[in-house]
Design a protein around this motif. Sequence first.
Motif, short mmCIF file in Angstrom:
data_model
loop_
_atom_site.label_atom_id
_atom_site.label_comp_id
_atom_site.label_asym_id
_atom_site.label_seq_id
_atom_site.Cartn_x
_atom_site.Cartn_y
_atom_site.Cartn_z
N ALA A 66 -10.03 3.76 -12.96
CA ALA A 66 -9.39 4.80 -13.78
C ALA A 66 -9.06 6.03 -12.96
CB ALA A 66 -10.29 5.16 -14.96
N LYS A 67 -9.95 6.40 -12.06
CA LYS A 67 -9.74 7.55 -11.19
C LYS A 67 -8.55 7.31 -10.27
CE LYS A 67 -13.93 9.50 -10.10
NZ LYS A 67 -15.08 9.78 -9.24
N LEU A 68 -8.49 6.10 -9.68
CA LEU A 68 -7.38 5.77 -8.79
C LEU A 68 -6.05 5.76 -9.55
CD1 LEU A 68 -8.88 2.87 -6.63
CD2 LEU A 68 -8.30 5.19 -5.86
N GLU A 69 -6.06 5.20 -10.75
CA GLU A 69 -4.83 5.17 -11.56
C GLU A 69 -4.38 6.57 -11.95
OE1 GLU A 69 -5.98 2.51 -14.70
OE2 GLU A 69 -5.53 0.71 -13.51
N LYS A 70 -5.33 7.44 -12.25
CA LYS A 70 -5.01 8.82 -12.61
C LYS A 70 -4.40 9.55 -11.41
CE LYS A 70 -7.14 12.86 -14.75
NZ LYS A 70 -8.37 13.47 -15.24
N ALA A 71 -4.98 9.34 -10.23
CA ALA A 71 -4.46 9.96 -9.01
C ALA A 71 -3.05 9.44 -8.69
CB ALA A 71 -5.40 9.71 -7.84
N ALA A 72 -2.84 8.14 -8.91
CA ALA A 72 -1.54 7.54 -8.64
C ALA A 72 -0.47 8.08 -9.60
CB ALA A 72 -1.61 6.03 -8.73
N ALA A 73 -0.88 8.32 -10.84
CA ALA A 73 0.06 8.84 -11.85
C ALA A 73 0.49 10.27 -11.50
CB ALA A 73 -0.57 8.79 -13.22
N LYS A 74 -0.42 11.03 -10.90
CA LYS A 74 -0.09 12.42 -10.52
C LYS A 74 0.86 12.46 -9.32
CE LYS A 74 -4.21 14.83 -12.14
NZ LYS A 74 -5.37 15.60 -11.74
N ALA A 75 0.77 11.44 -8.47
CA ALA A 75 1.57 11.45 -7.23
C ALA A 75 3.03 11.16 -7.46
CB ALA A 75 1.01 10.42 -6.25
#
Length: 151
Positions: A142-151
């Motif tokens: 979930a953390k990785l997906e959230k970071a990817a969504a911000k990028a």
Amino acid sequence: MNTTDIPIERIQTVLDSCREQSGKIHCVFLCPVSATAVDSVQDIAAANRDSLKSKLKTKTRQTAAKSVSRSVMGAVRGIFGSGVVSQIAGEAVKHASKQASQAGGFDDEEKQRAIVAAFARVQRLFKWDESRQSYVHAAGVAKLEKAAAKA
């Protein structure tokens, strides 16, 4: 799916390391996506308590240890009589036979049950990812997906 019914093949997708020590199985489960590591320890005997094979093995071990203990105690009494030395030797024999009856000697099947039980202890931290055919660490992904969504 009951946690004890999890196929070992599914768990092996995240099983990074596993070692047996003092009757316990120590496992590290590693998420293939987030590289989050989760430790879990499981008593091997406890994980196999309901196994008929384990029950028979334990009963046989206990019966053999009692038989040997009785034989040795008879010999000790024959040599030392019923004095203090005999009582001390008797306590040593009891302790040794108790240890022998509880000795490990776990087979691969029993260790696998313990690995499944160790994973069941931490399963709430993982979710099955159908597309990857693997468990993944839920919060890590979930953390990785959230970071990817911000990028």
